[in-house]
Design a protein around this motif. Structure first.
Motif, PDB file in Angstrom:
ATOM      1  N   GLY A 132       0.835  -1.187   0.000  1.00 55.03           N
ATOM      2  CA  GLY A 132       0.000   0.000   0.000  1.00 55.03           C
ATOM      3  C   GLY A 132       0.871   1.240   0.000  1.00 55.03           C
ATOM      4  O   GLY A 132       1.967   1.243   0.590  1.00 55.03           O
ATOM      5  N   PHE A 133       0.401   2.305  -0.648  1.00 53.59           N
ATOM      6  CA  PHE A 133       1.210   3.517  -0.789  1.00 53.59           C
ATOM      7  C   PHE A 133       0.393   4.745  -0.405  1.00 53.59           C
ATOM      8  O   PHE A 133      -0.828   4.785  -0.553  1.00 53.59           O
ATOM      9  CB  PHE A 133       1.695   3.667  -2.238  1.00 53.59           C
ATOM     10  CG  PHE A 133       2.579   2.544  -2.698  1.00 53.59           C
ATOM     11  CD1 PHE A 133       3.956   2.591  -2.503  1.00 53.59           C
ATOM     12  CD2 PHE A 133       2.045   1.422  -3.332  1.00 53.59           C
ATOM     13  CE1 PHE A 133       4.764   1.555  -2.920  1.00 53.59           C
ATOM     14  CE2 PHE A 133       2.841   0.384  -3.763  1.00 53.59           C
ATOM     15  CZ  PHE A 133       4.216   0.447  -3.559  1.00 53.59           C
ATOM     16  N   ASP A 134       1.117   5.742   0.080  1.00 53.29           N
ATOM     17  CA  ASP A 134       0.538   7.060   0.319  1.00 53.29           C
ATOM     18  C   ASP A 134       0.974   7.944  -0.842  1.00 53.29           C
ATOM     19  O   ASP A 134       2.173   8.064  -1.128  1.00 53.29           O
ATOM     20  CB  ASP A 134       1.045   7.622   1.644  1.00 53.29           C
ATOM     21  CG  ASP A 134       0.443   8.978   1.947  1.00 53.29           C
ATOM     22  OD1 ASP A 134      -0.722   9.211   1.557  1.00 53.29           O
ATOM     23  OD2 ASP A 134       1.135   9.822   2.554  1.00 53.29           O
ATOM     24  N   TYR A 135       0.009   8.544  -1.522  1.00 56.03           N
ATOM     25  CA  TYR A 135       0.306   9.324  -2.714  1.00 56.03           C
ATOM     26  C   TYR A 135       0.280  10.813  -2.388  1.00 56.03           C
ATOM     27  O   TYR A 135      -0.615  11.305  -1.701  1.00 56.03           O
ATOM     28  CB  TYR A 135      -0.695   9.021  -3.823  1.00 56.03           C
ATOM     29  CG  TYR A 135      -0.642   7.585  -4.300  1.00 56.03           C
ATOM     30  CD1 TYR A 135       0.149   7.214  -5.368  1.00 56.03           C
ATOM     31  CD2 TYR A 135      -1.392   6.597  -3.650  1.00 56.03           C
ATOM     32  CE1 TYR A 135       0.199   5.886  -5.805  1.00 56.03           C
ATOM     33  CE2 TYR A 135      -1.347   5.278  -4.071  1.00 56.03           C
ATOM     34  CZ  TYR A 135      -0.554   4.942  -5.142  1.00 56.03           C
ATOM     35  OH  TYR A 135      -0.504   3.628  -5.557  1.00 56.03           O
ATOM     36  N   GLY A 136       1.270  11.527  -2.909  1.00 52.71           N
ATOM     37  CA  GLY A 136       1.337  12.960  -2.683  1.00 52.71           C
ATOM     38  C   GLY A 136       2.231  13.603  -3.721  1.00 52.71           C
ATOM     39  O   GLY A 136       2.463  13.061  -4.802  1.00 52.71           O
ATOM     40  N   GLU A 137       2.744  14.774  -3.390  1.00 55.81           N
ATOM     41  CA  GLU A 137       3.632  15.496  -4.291  1.00 55.81           C
ATOM     42  C   GLU A 137       4.933  15.804  -3.575  1.00 55.81           C
ATOM     43  O   GLU A 137       4.960  16.066  -2.371  1.00 55.81           O
ATOM     44  CB  GLU A 137       2.981  16.800  -4.771  1.00 55.81           C
ATOM     45  CG  GLU A 137       1.790  16.607  -5.684  1.00 55.81           C
ATOM     46  CD  GLU A 137       1.270  17.918  -6.235  1.00 55.81           C
ATOM     47  OE1 GLU A 137       1.821  18.970  -5.841  1.00 55.81           O
ATOM     48  OE2 GLU A 137       0.335  17.894  -7.048  1.00 55.81           O
ATOM     49  N   SER A 138       6.029  15.759  -4.317  1.00 58.71           N
ATOM     50  CA  SER A 138       7.336  16.087  -3.776  1.00 58.71           C
ATOM     51  C   SER A 138       7.457  17.601  -3.646  1.00 58.71           C
ATOM     52  O   SER A 138       6.579  18.355  -4.070  1.00 58.71           O
ATOM     53  CB  SER A 138       8.430  15.539  -4.686  1.00 58.71           C
ATOM     54  OG  SER A 138       8.376  16.184  -5.951  1.00 58.71           O
ATOM     55  N   ALA A 139       8.565  18.050  -3.067  1.00 61.28           N
ATOM     56  CA  ALA A 139       8.804  19.487  -2.907  1.00 61.28           C
ATOM     57  C   ALA A 139       8.853  20.191  -4.254  1.00 61.28           C
ATOM     58  O   ALA A 139       8.530  21.367  -4.377  1.00 61.28           O
ATOM     59  CB  ALA A 139      10.096  19.714  -2.134  1.00 61.28           C
ATOM     60  N   ALA A 140       9.250  19.444  -5.298  1.00 59.57           N
ATOM     61  CA  ALA A 140       9.327  20.021  -6.642  1.00 59.57           C
ATOM     62  C   ALA A 140       7.976  20.008  -7.347  1.00 59.57           C
ATOM     63  O   ALA A 140       7.858  20.462  -8.483  1.00 59.57           O
ATOM     64  CB  ALA A 140      10.361  19.263  -7.472  1.00 59.57           C
ATOM     65  N   GLY A 141       6.945  19.467  -6.701  1.00 64.34           N
ATOM     66  CA  GLY A 141       5.607  19.438  -7.283  1.00 64.34           C
ATOM     67  C   GLY A 141       5.328  18.227  -8.135  1.00 64.34           C
ATOM     68  O   GLY A 141       4.285  18.153  -8.788  1.00 64.34           O
ATOM     69  N   ASN A 142       6.244  17.264  -8.131  1.00 66.21           N
ATOM     70  CA  ASN A 142       6.059  16.053  -8.931  1.00 66.21           C
ATOM     71  C   ASN A 142       5.325  14.989  -8.105  1.00 66.21           C
ATOM     72  O   ASN A 142       5.528  14.890  -6.888  1.00 66.21           O
ATOM     73  CB  ASN A 142       7.413  15.494  -9.383  1.00 66.21           C
ATOM     74  CG  ASN A 142       8.163  16.480 -10.262  1.00 66.21           C
ATOM     75  OD1 ASN A 142       7.573  17.135 -11.120  1.00 66.21           O
ATOM     76  ND2 ASN A 142       9.476  16.590 -10.035  1.00 66.21           N
ATOM     77  N   PRO A 143       4.475  14.187  -8.758  1.00 64.25           N
ATOM     78  CA  PRO A 143       3.791  13.121  -8.025  1.00 64.25           C
ATOM     79  C   PRO A 143       4.804  12.127  -7.457  1.00 64.25           C
ATOM     80  O   PRO A 143       5.807  11.798  -8.099  1.00 64.25           O
ATOM     81  CB  PRO A 143       2.913  12.461  -9.092  1.00 64.25           C
ATOM     82  CG  PRO A 143       2.788  13.473 -10.183  1.00 64.25           C
ATOM     83  CD  PRO A 143       4.072  14.239 -10.182  1.00 64.25           C
TER      84      PRO A 143
END
Length: 303
Positions: free
Chosen positions: A142-153
């Motif tokens: 299972g994964f938690d999905y978000g965005e990096s500091a650079a705005g990339n998924p």
């Protein structure tokens, strides 16, 4: 001469009628054996279901939406033995679903692997002494999905098969006023939390309460309480829920709660609508209440 005639008559009567008498006796014995061979102590219920949900929109759809497709399936099996004062209940549940939205990779929508086995010995009309083992985990990562500091998924792993897994052994008392509801009290229940992925803490620092570098944590409960309900509450409408409370004897200010609910409405013999929800409060996972909900229309076969 009279004696000889009398003995001859008895011999003829016996030899002439005994085949019929013996045949009738054998038929009666076979009938009794057949009735005894049908053991009504065992009862089973098996459900298999599958669903497919799909949505698509034209490129100029002004309502704002994305194309998506979701598939899922589940298998539930209950095997019960009841005879005299003894009972044995086995409950297996497997659920898995995947959803894919346009522009995203496939993600899990539901993932559950559950097994519960319990032996009971009746001590009164509605009360029993019980001993059981319960296992809970999932099939895939299972994964938690978000965005990096650079705005990339980006995604980070937060769970996997046997990461976590929960194995609980318990003895206690069960209150069973009806065939669709029971309540169990288990002082001194023991729960083992497994995290077989030793690197999981790098992406999920809480590590489900398991010490870093170890694969298992053992807890003893002051009290474990389980309420289980499974009934057709209206015509073609079944409500099933299981609520568990686990109070760690060393952390009574952080009692764990878990509620699994399923409401199933039958459309016809093979099709149904299912609404499911899971509510979890476990400080080893999150300081806030976790909630998951799903709605599906699909195929259901009971045998």
């Amino acid at each position: 001469m009279k004696k000889l005639f009398f003995l001859s008559f008895i011999f003829l009567a016996i030899t002439g009628s005994s085949p019929r008498i013996f045949a009738q006796d054998e038929m009666l014995i076979d009938s009794i054996r057949n009735e005894m061979s049908v053991d009504t102590s065992w009862k089973k219920k098996i459900e298999f279901g599958a669903n497919l949900n799909q949505g698509s929109f034209s490129s100029n759809w002004t309502g704002g939406a994305v194309n998506s497709i979701a598939v899922g399936g589940h298998l539930n099996a209950v095997l019960r033995y009841e005879k005299g004062k003894d009972s044995w209940r086995n409950d297996f549940q497997a659920q898995y679903g995947v959803v894919r939205n346009q522009g995203q990779e496939s993600r899990k929508s539901v993932d559950r692997l559950f097994f519960d086995t319990k032996y009971g010995r009746s001590i009164s009309e509605h009360w029993s002494l019980i001993g059981g083992v319960n296992f809970l985990s999932q099939f895939t990562d299972g994964f938690d999905y978000g965005e990096s500091a650079a705005g990339n998924p980006e995604r980070r792993k937060v769970s996997g098969f046997l990461a976590p897994a929960f194995l609980t052994e318990s003895i206690g008392f069960e209150y069973n006023p009806t065939d669709y509801f029971f309540l169990t009290f288990s002082p001194g229940a023991v729960r083992h939390t497994f995290v077989t992925d030793l690197d999981l803490y790098k992406t999920f620092p809480k590590n489900y309460g398991v010490p870093i570098g170890q694969r298992v944590r053992t807890e003893v409960a002051l009290m474990q309480l389980i309420a289980d309900f499974d009934k057709e509450v209206a015509k073609n409408l079944n409500l099933k829920f299981r609520y568990t409370i686990f109070a760690n004897i060393k952390q009574l200010n952080a009692i764990d709660h878990r509620l699994d609910v399923n409401l199933t409405a039958k459309i016809n013999k093979y099709w149904n609508v299912n609404l499911g929800a899971i509510v979890i409060y476990d400080q080893d996972q999150s300081l806030a209440v976790q909630f998951a909900q799903s709605l599906s229309i699909g195929f259901l076969y009971i045998f």
